[in-house]
Design a protein around this motif. Structure first.
Motif, PDB file in Angstrom:
ATOM      1  N   ARG A 229      -7.473  -8.074  -9.761  1.00 46.41           N
ATOM      2  CA  ARG A 229      -6.702  -7.064  -9.040  1.00 46.41           C
ATOM      3  C   ARG A 229      -5.545  -6.598  -9.917  1.00 46.41           C
ATOM      4  NH1 ARG A 229      -7.325  -7.753  -3.314  1.00 46.41           N
ATOM      5  NH2 ARG A 229      -8.325  -9.718  -3.818  1.00 46.41           N
ATOM      6  N   LEU A 230      -5.417  -5.289 -10.067  1.00 39.00           N
ATOM      7  CA  LEU A 230      -4.306  -4.681 -10.792  1.00 39.00           C
ATOM      8  C   LEU A 230      -3.362  -4.065  -9.769  1.00 39.00           C
ATOM      9  CD1 LEU A 230      -2.963  -3.750 -13.453  1.00 39.00           C
ATOM     10  CD2 LEU A 230      -4.380  -1.688 -13.335  1.00 39.00           C
ATOM     11  N   ILE A 231      -2.175  -4.623  -9.661  1.00 36.13           N
ATOM     12  CA  ILE A 231      -1.180  -4.165  -8.689  1.00 36.13           C
ATOM     13  C   ILE A 231      -0.249  -3.190  -9.394  1.00 36.13           C
ATOM     14  CG2 ILE A 231       0.585  -4.859  -7.045  1.00 36.13           C
ATOM     15  CD1 ILE A 231      -2.240  -5.978  -6.447  1.00 36.13           C
ATOM     16  N   VAL A 232      -0.391  -1.917  -9.064  1.00 34.46           N
ATOM     17  CA  VAL A 232       0.338  -0.843  -9.731  1.00 34.46           C
ATOM     18  C   VAL A 232       1.457  -0.327  -8.834  1.00 34.46           C
ATOM     19  CG1 VAL A 232       0.115   1.481 -10.725  1.00 34.46           C
ATOM     20  CG2 VAL A 232      -1.749  -0.168 -10.980  1.00 34.46           C
ATOM     21  N   HIS A 233       2.600   0.000  -9.436  1.00 31.39           N
ATOM     22  CA  HIS A 233       3.645   0.674  -8.667  1.00 31.39           C
ATOM     23  C   HIS A 233       3.074   1.945  -8.057  1.00 31.39           C
ATOM     24  CE1 HIS A 233       7.074   2.935  -7.456  1.00 31.39           C
ATOM     25  NE2 HIS A 233       6.930   3.820  -8.427  1.00 31.39           N
ATOM     26  N   THR A 272       2.663  -3.893  -2.164  1.00 31.38           N
ATOM     27  CA  THR A 272       1.253  -3.706  -2.505  1.00 31.38           C
ATOM     28  C   THR A 272       0.569  -5.046  -2.716  1.00 31.38           C
ATOM     29  OG1 THR A 272       1.759  -1.573  -3.527  1.00 31.38           O
ATOM     30  CG2 THR A 272      -0.338  -2.590  -4.115  1.00 31.38           C
ATOM     31  N   LEU A 273       1.254  -5.963  -3.384  1.00 30.23           N
ATOM     32  CA  LEU A 273       0.722  -7.306  -3.609  1.00 30.23           C
ATOM     33  C   LEU A 273       0.452  -8.005  -2.278  1.00 30.23           C
ATOM     34  CD1 LEU A 273       0.207  -9.447  -5.932  1.00 30.23           C
ATOM     35  CD2 LEU A 273       2.541 -10.236  -5.481  1.00 30.23           C
ATOM     36  N   SER A 274       1.403  -7.938  -1.360  1.00 27.97           N
ATOM     37  CA  SER A 274       1.270  -8.595  -0.064  1.00 27.97           C
ATOM     38  C   SER A 274       0.150  -7.975   0.761  1.00 27.97           C
ATOM     39  CB  SER A 274       2.594  -8.504   0.698  1.00 27.97           C
ATOM     40  OG  SER A 274       2.530  -9.169   1.926  1.00 27.97           O
ATOM     41  N   PHE A 275       0.082  -6.634   0.781  1.00 30.45           N
ATOM     42  CA  PHE A 275      -0.950  -5.951   1.551  1.00 30.45           C
ATOM     43  C   PHE A 275      -2.338  -6.217   0.974  1.00 30.45           C
ATOM     44  CE2 PHE A 275       1.713  -2.298   3.587  1.00 30.45           C
ATOM     45  CZ  PHE A 275       2.469  -3.250   4.244  1.00 30.45           C
ATOM     46  N   ALA A 276      -2.435  -6.249  -0.355  1.00 35.73           N
ATOM     47  CA  ALA A 276      -3.723  -6.497  -0.996  1.00 35.73           C
ATOM     48  C   ALA A 276      -4.241  -7.889  -0.643  1.00 35.73           C
ATOM     49  CB  ALA A 276      -3.599  -6.346  -2.512  1.00 35.73           C
ATOM     50  N   ASP A 286      -8.154 -16.366  -9.404  1.00 39.52           N
ATOM     51  CA  ASP A 286      -8.155 -14.926  -9.644  1.00 39.52           C
ATOM     52  C   ASP A 286      -7.054 -14.544 -10.625  1.00 39.52           C
ATOM     53  OD1 ASP A 286     -10.280 -14.297  -8.043  1.00 39.52           O
ATOM     54  OD2 ASP A 286      -9.122 -13.312  -6.467  1.00 39.52           O
ATOM     55  N   LEU A 287      -7.368 -13.589 -11.476  1.00 39.25           N
ATOM     56  CA  LEU A 287      -6.377 -13.067 -12.415  1.00 39.25           C
ATOM     57  C   LEU A 287      -5.800 -11.773 -11.860  1.00 39.25           C
ATOM     58  CD1 LEU A 287      -8.250 -13.759 -15.752  1.00 39.25           C
ATOM     59  CD2 LEU A 287      -6.019 -14.706 -15.114  1.00 39.25           C
ATOM     60  N   LEU A 288      -4.483 -11.733 -11.735  1.00 42.08           N
ATOM     61  CA  LEU A 288      -3.776 -10.565 -11.222  1.00 42.08           C
ATOM     62  C   LEU A 288      -2.894  -9.998 -12.327  1.00 42.08           C
ATOM     63  CD1 LEU A 288      -2.417 -12.080  -7.872  1.00 42.08           C
ATOM     64  CD2 LEU A 288      -4.708 -11.188  -8.333  1.00 42.08           C
ATOM     65  N   ALA A 289      -2.762  -8.683 -12.338  1.00 41.53           N
ATOM     66  CA  ALA A 289      -1.819  -8.039 -13.253  1.00 41.53           C
ATOM     67  C   ALA A 289      -0.926  -7.110 -12.447  1.00 41.53           C
ATOM     68  CB  ALA A 289      -2.547  -7.269 -14.340  1.00 41.53           C
ATOM     69  N   LEU A 290       0.361  -7.139 -12.729  1.00 41.18           N
ATOM     70  CA  LEU A 290       1.327  -6.230 -12.126  1.00 41.18           C
ATOM     71  C   LEU A 290       1.772  -5.252 -13.209  1.00 41.18           C
ATOM     72  CD1 LEU A 290       3.700  -8.893 -10.468  1.00 41.18           C
ATOM     73  CD2 LEU A 290       1.468  -8.107  -9.646  1.00 41.18           C
ATOM     74  N   VAL A 291       1.882  -3.972 -12.873  1.00 42.73           N
ATOM     75  CA  VAL A 291       2.377  -3.001 -13.845  1.00 42.73           C
ATOM     76  C   VAL A 291       3.174  -1.928 -13.117  1.00 42.73           C
ATOM     77  CG1 VAL A 291       0.242  -1.627 -13.801  1.00 42.73           C
ATOM     78  CG2 VAL A 291       1.763  -1.511 -15.793  1.00 42.73           C
ATOM     79  N   ALA A 292       4.314  -1.567 -13.704  1.00 42.35           N
ATOM     80  CA  ALA A 292       5.183  -0.568 -13.085  1.00 42.35           C
ATOM     81  C   ALA A 292       5.934   0.190 -14.159  1.00 42.35           C
ATOM     82  CB  ALA A 292       6.171  -1.236 -12.131  1.00 42.35           C
ATOM     83  N   VAL A 293       6.179   1.458 -13.878  1.00 44.58           N
ATOM     84  CA  VAL A 293       7.008   2.310 -14.727  1.00 44.58           C
ATOM     85  C   VAL A 293       8.052   2.945 -13.836  1.00 44.58           C
ATOM     86  CG1 VAL A 293       7.072   4.324 -16.248  1.00 44.58           C
ATOM     87  CG2 VAL A 293       5.109   2.765 -16.333  1.00 44.58           C
ATOM     88  N   GLY A 294       9.302   2.958 -14.289  1.00 45.44           N
ATOM     89  CA  GLY A 294      10.363   3.494 -13.457  1.00 45.44           C
ATOM     90  C   GLY A 294      11.435   4.194 -14.266  1.00 45.44           C
ATOM     91  N   ALA A 295      12.440   4.677 -13.551  1.00 45.52           N
ATOM     92  CA  ALA A 295      13.553   5.386 -14.187  1.00 45.52           C
ATOM     93  C   ALA A 295      14.227   4.485 -15.202  1.00 45.52           C
ATOM     94  CB  ALA A 295      14.538   5.862 -13.127  1.00 45.52           C
ATOM     95  N   GLY A 296      14.777   5.125 -16.199  1.00 48.97           N
ATOM     96  CA  GLY A 296      15.435   4.377 -17.276  1.00 48.97           C
ATOM     97  C   GLY A 296      15.277   4.985 -18.654  1.00 48.97           C
ATOM     98  N   MET A 297      14.034   5.345 -19.082  1.00 50.29           N
ATOM     99  CA  MET A 297      12.798   4.918 -18.422  1.00 50.29           C
ATOM    100  C   MET A 297      12.540   3.444 -18.719  1.00 50.29           C
ATOM    101  SD  MET A 297      11.701   7.525 -16.670  1.00 50.29           S
ATOM    102  CE  MET A 297       9.946   7.299 -16.322  1.00 50.29           C
ATOM    103  N   THR A 298      11.915   2.765 -17.770  1.00 54.32           N
ATOM    104  CA  THR A 298      11.599   1.355 -17.906  1.00 54.32           C
ATOM    105  C   THR A 298      10.130   1.129 -17.590  1.00 54.32           C
ATOM    106  OG1 THR A 298      12.146   0.908 -15.593  1.00 54.32           O
ATOM    107  CG2 THR A 298      13.929   0.639 -17.211  1.00 54.32           C
ATOM    108  N   ALA A 299       9.607   0.005 -18.045  1.00 55.58           N
ATOM    109  CA  ALA A 299       8.240  -0.372 -17.710  1.00 55.58           C
ATOM    110  C   ALA A 299       8.125  -1.886 -17.806  1.00 55.58           C
ATOM    111  CB  ALA A 299       7.230   0.299 -18.635  1.00 55.58           C
ATOM    112  N   GLY A 300       7.207  -2.439 -17.037  1.00 56.50           N
ATOM    113  CA  GLY A 300       6.988  -3.881 -17.086  1.00 56.50           C
ATOM    114  C   GLY A 300       5.588  -4.223 -16.632  1.00 56.50           C
ATOM    115  N   ALA A 301       5.057  -5.297 -17.188  1.00 57.01           N
ATOM    116  CA  ALA A 301       3.740  -5.796 -16.785  1.00 57.01           C
ATOM    117  C   ALA A 301       3.780  -7.315 -16.797  1.00 57.01           C
ATOM    118  CB  ALA A 301       2.640  -5.283 -17.698  1.00 57.01           C
TER     119      ALA A 301
END
Length: 311
Positions: A229-233, A272-276, A286-301
Motif C-alpha cells: 500500500r502506498l499512502i499518498v498525501h 488516509t493510513l487509518s482509513f485504508a 505488509d510493506l507500506l510506503a508514505l509519501v507527501a509533498v507540501g509547501a516549502g517546498m518540502t517532501a518526505g517518504a
C-alpha cells in the motif's frame, strides 16, 4: 519501532460540492471532474486544532498496547504562536511530563513528524511516541475563492508508535526541502489567505514525490513492486492517481480518500493510513510506503513493515 495504534477524526457532517459551489461561485461539475473531490469536512467555529488532534490522538492511544511518552504534532494551524499546540494535546490526553513539540512542514509534515519521533527514540528520549497530524486549513483559505476553497477540508489523524520485533516498523526515511520554491504554495502574511500555483505544485509533486519515494525504497532495500500500500498525501484525487500512474502502481495499491476529505494538509497522510487499514486491514509483514509533498517546498517518504501481534 513501528505503528501499534491508529486514529482519525473528521469534524461535522460532509460538506457537499453543491454547498461549496453556492458560496464560491464554482461550478459543481468542475469541482467533481477537474479535482475529483465530492465532499470535505469543516471544523465548527469553536473547534480548534487541539480539539481535532486530541480526538485522533486518543483513538490511536486507545487502540495501542502502550501509553505515549512523547507527543509530536504536525500542523500549520497552531492554536497559538506560543506554546506549541502539542502541549495542549499532551495535557488533554493526560500524559503530563512527556515532551511535546510541533512540526511545520505543511502537507509533508506528518512524515517529518514521524522522522522526528523516530530520531527521539534513537536518542533515548522516548520509547512510545504519539505522532499526530491535524489542521483546520479551511480557515487559511478565502471561502469565496473558487480556485482553493473547494480543495480543502479539516481533520486529524494519529499513530501510536511502540516497540515491534526486529525487521518490522520503520525501515527507511527520506526528507527534502527547497526554500527557493517557497512562493509556489504559501500564506504570504499573518492573517492572509493561502495561495498557490497549481501547475507549480503539480510539477513538484511529480518531480519530488517519486524521487523521495525511490530513495527511501533504496535505503530500505525494497522494490516498488513489493509495496502493498502506498499512502499518498491526498492533495486531490486526480493528482494522487497521476502520481500512482507515474510510478506504475495499480489503483488498489494507492488508496484514494481525498474525494471524501479534501486536502486536509498535515492530517492527510495519517487519515488516509487509518482509513485504508479500516477498509482493508494491513496484514502482518505488509510493506507500506508514505509519501507527501507540501509547501516549502518540502517532501518526505517513509517505508514501513507492518506488524500484527495477532499473527
Amino acid at each position: 519501532m513501528g505503528i501499534v495504534g491508529l486514529g482519525a477524526y473528521l469534524p461535522g457532517d460532509p460538506v457537499s460540492n453543491e454547498s461549496v459551489a453556492q458560496s464560491t461561485g464554482a461550478d459543481v461539475e468542475w469541482i467533481r471532474d477537474r479535482i475529483g473531490i465530492v465532499a470535505r469536512h469543516h471544523a465548527a467555529p469553536d473547534e480548534t486544532t487541539t480539539d481535532l488532534a486530541t480526538r485522533a490522538g486518543r483513538a490511536a492511544v486507545e487502540s495501542a498496547p502502550v501509553d505515549p511518552d512523547l507527543v509530536v504534532l504536525a500542523t500549520v494551524t497552531a492554536d497559538r504562536t506560543v506554546p506549541a499546540t502539542a502541549c495542549f494535546v499532551q495535557d488533554r490526553l493526560g500524559v503530563s511530563g512527556a515532551p511535546a513539540l510541533d512540526v511545520n512542514a505543511a502537507c509533508s509534515g506528518f512524515v517529518y513528524a514521524m522522522a522526528t519521533a523516530a530520531g527521539m527514540v534513537h536518542a533515548g528520549v522516548a520509547r512510545a511516541p504519539l505522532v499526530v497530524g491535524a489542521d483546520v486549513f479551511t480557515r487559511c483559505v478565502d471561502p469565496s475563492d473558487r480556485r482553493t476553497a473547494p480543495l480543502f477540508g479539516d481533520g486529524a489523524g494519529a499513530v501510536q508508535l511502540g516497540p515491534v520485533p526486529e525487521g518490522y516498523g520503520i525501515l527507511a526515511t527520506e526528507l527534502w526541502a527547497d526554500g527557493s520554491r517557497a512562493e509556489v504554495a504559501t500564506i504570504p502574511e499573518a492573517g492572509g489567505h493561502f495561495r498557490m500555483d497549481g501547475r507549480g505544485v503539480t510539477a513538484v509533486v511529480l518531480e519530488m514525490g517519486p524521487k523521495v519515494l525511490n530513495s527511501a525504497l533504496a535505503k530500505a532495500g525494497v522494490r516498488l513492486d513489493q509495496i502493498n500500500r502506498l499512502i499518498v498525501h491526498q492533495a486531490n484525487p486526480r493528482l494522487v492517481r497521476k502520481l500512482g500512474d507515474f510510478v506504475g502502481l495499480e489503483k488498489d495499491v494507492v488508496p484514494d480518500y481525498g474525494r471524501l476529505t479534501g486536502n486536509i494538509a498535515s492530517a492527510s497522510v495519517p487519515v488516509t493510513l487509518s482509513f485504508a487499514h479500516r477498509e482493508r486491514p494491513f496484514r502482518d509483514g505488509d510493506l507500506l510506503a508514505l509519501v507527501a509533498v507540501g509547501a516549502g517546498m518540502t517532501a518526505g517518504a517513509m517505508v514501513l513493515r507492518w506488524y500484527d501481534p495477532a499473527n
